[in-house]
Design an enzyme around this catalytic site. Structure first.
Site, short mmCIF file in Angstrom:
data_model
loop_
_atom_site.label_atom_id
_atom_site.label_comp_id
_atom_site.label_asym_id
_atom_site.label_seq_id
_atom_site.Cartn_x
_atom_site.Cartn_y
_atom_site.Cartn_z
CG ASP A 51 59.43 54.14 79.74
OD1 ASP A 51 58.70 55.04 79.28
OD2 ASP A 51 59.29 52.95 79.40
CG ASP A 65 56.92 51.13 81.77
OD1 ASP A 65 55.84 50.58 82.04
OD2 ASP A 65 57.65 50.77 80.82
CE1 TYR A 67 60.58 51.69 84.13
CE2 TYR A 67 61.21 49.60 83.17
CZ TYR A 67 60.79 50.90 83.03
OH TYR A 67 60.56 51.40 81.78
CG ASN A 116 55.71 47.40 79.58
OD1 ASN A 116 55.83 48.61 79.40
ND2 ASN A 116 56.74 46.58 79.61
CG HIS A 137 53.79 52.69 78.31
ND1 HIS A 137 54.73 53.49 78.94
CD2 HIS A 137 54.37 51.47 78.17
CE1 HIS A 137 55.81 52.77 79.18
NE2 HIS A 137 55.63 51.55 78.72
CG HIS A 184 59.17 48.05 73.24
ND1 HIS A 184 58.83 46.87 73.86
CD2 HIS A 184 59.94 48.74 74.12
CE1 HIS A 184 59.37 46.86 75.07
NE2 HIS A 184 60.05 47.97 75.25
CG HIS A 217 56.75 50.51 75.51
ND1 HIS A 217 56.88 49.72 76.62
CD2 HIS A 217 56.42 49.67 74.49
CE1 HIS A 217 56.65 48.45 76.29
NE2 HIS A 217 56.37 48.39 75.01
CB VAL A 218 60.98 53.13 72.58
CG1 VAL A 218 62.36 53.06 71.95
CG2 VAL A 218 60.00 52.22 71.85
FE LIG Z 1 57.22 50.08 78.78
#
Ligand SMILES: [Fe+2]
Ligand SMILES: *[C@@H]1O[C@H](CO)[C@@H](O)[C@H](O)[C@H]1NC(C)=O
Ligand SMILES: *[C@@H]1O[C@H](CO)[C@@H](O)[C@H](O)[C@H]1NC(C)=O
Ligand SMILES: *[C@@H]1O[C@H](CO)[C@@H](O)[C@H](O)[C@H]1NC(C)=O
Ligand SMILES: *[C@@H]1O[C@H](CO)[C@@H](O)[C@H](O)[C@H]1NC(C)=O
Length: 474
Positions: free
Chosen positions: A162, A189, A192, A227, A312, A322, A349-350
């Site tokens: 991320d 990720d 962004y 995502n 992820h 999440h 993700h987190v």
């Molecule tokens: Fe994510």
């Protein structure tokens, strides 16, 4: 008596393996820089000098075993050459490989010319120099190939997730580079860029490519999607998922007989690394499910003692952000992770750090009534490192109380390293970005699930025989 001795033995060995039962929620609150992207004119995004000079250079492993590299870059003005010249001494490029060039549009955005070139037939443990582009605009870089796949070769991986392109991202990247790790396992990720609209999406993919180049041009990053790579943009007529990502980032998926670049596996040094896509179908009968079933049978712990899985969306995570999004994948794959003794699973993700004890919840099904994760020595350790430092900021609200499976959690930016020493031991660190200084915070010795367990089993047997002898003779 025997029962008591046994129980205390098991308890003792689990403490020795870093499994003391009380988890830690760190109260450290990082005084973060504002979560805003670095401005476009910042030197972190500097365009290299010269007409059509290659930019956004990045490499990844190009085959199953580590004797090939895929070199990728973008030329902004015209297609130019897709050749990579390479060799083992500086400025003497005795070999050359030809790649492909392509371009794409995303809404009104027109990409530069994206080159991917497979450089294969390399020797193991060798430093290669390479040159791309032509004339005054050509650029030179280098990389080191991994050692031959063997059970006791040491290797140091970094784990980043991320990342994004803020000043916190820059801090993470620079701290990572200080760690002297040899390959990044990236848990999804990337840029962004999808937080922008219209042409700025493509533009922010370009800035991200230039931003990470100081690492990605010199060592492979093993890519995985999150995502933010999906990019479903009906408002500008772009509805095919992963378009920018698939154009720009390649993976050696064919080498592991995968049918999609989004999930694949590689072997590198003493590790077998499996990359799973949280945002592609994975339930029973889907291509990803069938592929993973086969790939797990290809894992040979005599050759690659370390089995690492990347995804992820985390499966065990106790942050409010999440919450439980990983539950569907847990239901499908958890029993395999245990059966095949996966050592560690990294996810992102987190936007906070969390590490679990070895736990499982495979007894839970819709009739059993069992619904709480239990300690399980055959289970992997689950680690969330979605704390690269992107513009969405930190996920600072953890569920209270801390669940028993959670060993350590903290909402700060950072990255991890996994330093494999031999077939039984690896040293793990999570390194928090502490206001510009790298601080190692959570660390432990990871015992190999395959070799470590065999050793433990022998010890346990030896111990039991002694106890039985003692009981018999008393
Ligand atoms: Fe994510
Ligand atoms: C790719 O670039 C060429 C010019 O070199 C251009 O004609 C073409 O439209 C571009 N394709 C896409 C999909 O943007
Ligand atoms: C992939 O499939 C081909 C053809 O069946 C086979 O030769 C090759 O060994 C397979 N690759 C792996 C990594 O199993
Ligand atoms: C579900 O749980 C029940 C009761 O514990 C057990 O008998 C059954 O085998 C489980 N089913 C599956 C598919 O795991
Ligand atoms: C493996 O590495 C660990 C940690 O460096 C060391 O203590 C152990 O003796 C090594 N084992 C072997 C078999 O070399």
């Amino acid at each position: 008596m025997l029962h008591f001795v046994l129980v205390s033995f098991v308890f003792f060995t689990s403490i020795r393996d870093g499994c003391a039962r009380k988890g830690v929620t760190s109260s450290f609150v990082r005084s973060e820089w504002p979560s805003v992207d670095i401005p476009l004119d910042h030197e972190a995004f500097a365009v290299p000098n010269g007409h059509n000079a290659p930019q956004q250079v990045h490499i990844t492993q190009g085959d199953y075993e580590g004797r090939a590299v895929i070199v990728s870059w973008v030329t902004p003005d015209e297609p130019g050459s897709s050749h990579v010249q390479f060799g083992t001494s500086e400025e003497k490029f005795h070999a050359s490989a030809k790649g492909t060039v392509s371009n794409y549009t995303l809404g009104e955005y027109k990409s530069g010319y994206i080159h991917h070139c497979l450089v294969e037939g390399l020797e193991h443990s060798t430093k290669y120099y390479y040159r791309i582009g032509s004339g005054d605009s050509s650029r030179e870089f280098w990389f080191e190939t991994p050692p031959k796949v063997e059970p006791d070769v040491p290797y140091k991986f970094g784990i980043i997730g991320d990342l994004g392109q803020t000043f916190n991202s820059l801090s993470t990247l620079e701290h990572y580079m200080e760690s002297k790790a040899q390959t990044v396992l990236f848990v999804g990720d990337l840029s962004y860029a999808d937080r922008y609209k219209y042409s700025d999406v493509g533009l922010r993919w370009d800035t991200w490519g230039r931003f990470v180049e100081k690492s990605t041009a010199y060592q492979p990053w093993i890519w995985n999607t999150g995502n933010h790579e999906i990019e479903y943009f009906p408002y500008m007529g772009e509805v095919v998922p992963f378009k920018s990502y698939l154009q720009r980032y390649t993976t050696p998926y064919l080498a592991s007989n995968s049918s999609s670049p989004l999930w694949y596996a590689i072997r590198r040094a003493s590790a077998h690394i499996i990359v799973l896509s949280s945002y592609s179908p994975y339930v029973k009968y889907t291509p990803q499910y069938k592929w993973l079933a086969e790939e797990l049978t290809r894992v040979d712990r005599e050759k690659t003692p370390w089995l690492i899985v990347l995804m992820h969306v985390p499966i065990y995570n106790s942050n409010e952000a999440h919450y439980m999004e990983g539950e569907s994948m847990r239901v499908v794959f958890e029993s395999w992770f245990i059966k095949y003794k996966v050592d560690v699973i990294f996810a992102g993700h987190v936007h906070a750090y969390e590490r679990s004890y070895r736990v499982s919840n495979t007894d839970y099904n819709i009739t059993s009534g069992m619904r709480y994760p239990v300690a399980d020595k055959s289970a992997p350790v689950y680690i969330t490192v979605g704390d690269g430092g992107n513009q969405e900021g930190l996920a600072s609200r953890f569920r209270d109380p801390q669940p028993e499976y959670s060993a350590y959690r903290e909402a700060s930016y950072g990255h991890s390293t996994l330093e494999i020493k031999n077939r039984t031991h690896a040293i793990y660190h999570w390194n928090r970005n502490d206001d510009g200084k790298k601080v190692s915070t959570d660390s432990f010795i990871l015992h190999n699930q395959y070799w470590g367990n065999n050793r433990r089993r022998r010890k346990l047997k030896h111990f039991l025989l002694k106890v039985i002898e003692e009981v018999a003779s008393s």
